[in-house]
Design a protein around this motif. Sequence first.
Motif, PDB file in Angstrom:
ATOM      1  N   SER A 140      -0.840  -7.509  -1.849  1.00  0.00           N
ATOM      2  CA  SER A 140      -2.236  -7.207  -2.140  1.00  0.00           C
ATOM      3  C   SER A 140      -2.919  -6.581  -0.933  1.00  0.00           C
ATOM      4  CB  SER A 140      -2.980  -8.459  -2.596  1.00  0.00           C
ATOM      5  OG  SER A 140      -3.004  -9.422  -1.582  1.00  0.00           O
ATOM      6  N   SER A 141      -2.639  -7.080   0.262  1.00  0.00           N
ATOM      7  CA  SER A 141      -3.255  -6.462   1.437  1.00  0.00           C
ATOM      8  C   SER A 141      -2.693  -5.070   1.658  1.00  0.00           C
ATOM      9  CB  SER A 141      -3.063  -7.338   2.669  1.00  0.00           C
ATOM     10  OG  SER A 141      -1.695  -7.436   3.008  1.00  0.00           O
ATOM     11  N   SER A 142      -1.465  -4.839   1.273  1.00  0.00           N
ATOM     12  CA  SER A 142      -0.881  -3.515   1.401  1.00  0.00           C
ATOM     13  C   SER A 142      -1.608  -2.528   0.496  1.00  0.00           C
ATOM     14  CB  SER A 142       0.605  -3.562   1.057  1.00  0.00           C
ATOM     15  OG  SER A 142       1.179  -2.290   1.166  1.00  0.00           O
ATOM     16  N   PRO A 170      -1.400  10.389  -1.584  1.00  0.00           N
ATOM     17  CA  PRO A 170      -1.627   8.938  -1.591  1.00  0.00           C
ATOM     18  C   PRO A 170      -1.078   8.171  -0.388  1.00  0.00           C
ATOM     19  CG  PRO A 170      -0.687   9.652  -3.685  1.00  0.00           C
ATOM     20  CD  PRO A 170      -0.691  10.833  -2.778  1.00  0.00           C
ATOM     21  N   PHE A 171       0.014   8.640   0.199  1.00  0.00           N
ATOM     22  CA  PHE A 171       0.632   7.885   1.290  1.00  0.00           C
ATOM     23  C   PHE A 171       0.880   8.725   2.544  1.00  0.00           C
ATOM     24  CE2 PHE A 171       2.014   6.104  -2.777  1.00  0.00           C
ATOM     25  CZ  PHE A 171       1.417   4.863  -2.686  1.00  0.00           C
ATOM     26  N   GLY A 172       0.965  10.031   2.418  1.00  0.00           N
ATOM     27  CA  GLY A 172       1.249  10.877   3.567  1.00  0.00           C
ATOM     28  C   GLY A 172       2.677  10.733   4.041  1.00  0.00           C
ATOM     29  N   SER A 173       2.909  11.151   5.262  1.00  0.00           N
ATOM     30  CA  SER A 173       4.234  11.008   5.876  1.00  0.00           C
ATOM     31  C   SER A 173       4.188   9.807   6.822  1.00  0.00           C
ATOM     32  CB  SER A 173       4.595  12.287   6.635  1.00  0.00           C
ATOM     33  OG  SER A 173       3.742  12.445   7.765  1.00  0.00           O
ATOM     34  N   ASP A 174       5.220   9.628   7.608  1.00  0.00           N
ATOM     35  CA  ASP A 174       5.239   8.509   8.560  1.00  0.00           C
ATOM     36  C   ASP A 174       4.089   8.588   9.561  1.00  0.00           C
ATOM     37  OD1 ASP A 174       7.469   7.417   7.389  1.00  0.00           O
ATOM     38  OD2 ASP A 174       8.871   8.240   8.871  1.00  0.00           O
ATOM     39  N   ASP A 215      -5.596   1.902   0.021  1.00  0.00           N
ATOM     40  CA  ASP A 215      -6.893   2.387  -0.488  1.00  0.00           C
ATOM     41  C   ASP A 215      -7.802   2.772   0.671  1.00  0.00           C
ATOM     42  OD1 ASP A 215      -6.135   2.006  -3.127  1.00  0.00           O
ATOM     43  OD2 ASP A 215      -7.146   0.057  -3.309  1.00  0.00           O
ATOM     44  N   GLU A 216      -7.831   1.943   1.703  1.00  0.00           N
ATOM     45  CA  GLU A 216      -8.637   2.239   2.885  1.00  0.00           C
ATOM     46  C   GLU A 216      -8.132   3.506   3.583  1.00  0.00           C
ATOM     47  OE1 GLU A 216      -9.758   0.249   7.178  1.00  0.00           O
ATOM     48  OE2 GLU A 216      -9.220  -1.075   5.513  1.00  0.00           O
ATOM     49  N   VAL A 239      -8.876   9.194   5.013  1.00  0.00           N
ATOM     50  CA  VAL A 239      -8.380  10.578   5.008  1.00  0.00           C
ATOM     51  C   VAL A 239      -9.413  11.480   4.334  1.00  0.00           C
ATOM     52  CG1 VAL A 239      -6.627  12.147   4.088  1.00  0.00           C
ATOM     53  CG2 VAL A 239      -5.938   9.963   5.074  1.00  0.00           C
ATOM     54  N   GLU A 240      -9.921  11.048   3.191  1.00  0.00           N
ATOM     55  CA  GLU A 240     -10.910  11.868   2.478  1.00  0.00           C
ATOM     56  C   GLU A 240     -12.152  12.101   3.329  1.00  0.00           C
ATOM     57  OE1 GLU A 240     -13.491  11.912  -1.671  1.00  0.00           O
ATOM     58  OE2 GLU A 240     -11.796  10.550  -1.489  1.00  0.00           O
TER      59      GLU A 240
END
Length: 104
Positions: free
Chosen positions: A24-26, A61-65, A31-32, A37-38
């Motif tokens: 859940s924290s992940s 949604p996740f980007g790269s490393d 989301d944060e 990023v936005e």
Amino acid sequence: MINKKQYAFILLPCLVFNSGSAFSSSDDAWDEFRRDVELKCLEASRAGTPSMNIKEIQVDPFGSDNFGFALVKFEDRNEPGTRFIACTYDKETNSAETSSPFHP
């Protein structure tokens, strides 16, 4: 001394009961990340092209490393037509940089 069975008996409940909070924290963290990023990409885009009228922003949604990415769709108030700006967000410094406008 603890044998392997005792170790597993102790460790297994810890993993089971803590896994829910980790997931859940992940989700909250992702989301944060997307909101940041936005926000940072919109700020960087407006700084580079102050006459823009933003129509849409799409955040990976996740980007790269190491980086987050976004694509900003906009119209320039001074020139007709839709344009795009690519944005890169550095996960380490939490800063964003944009490309020059693309003219499709």
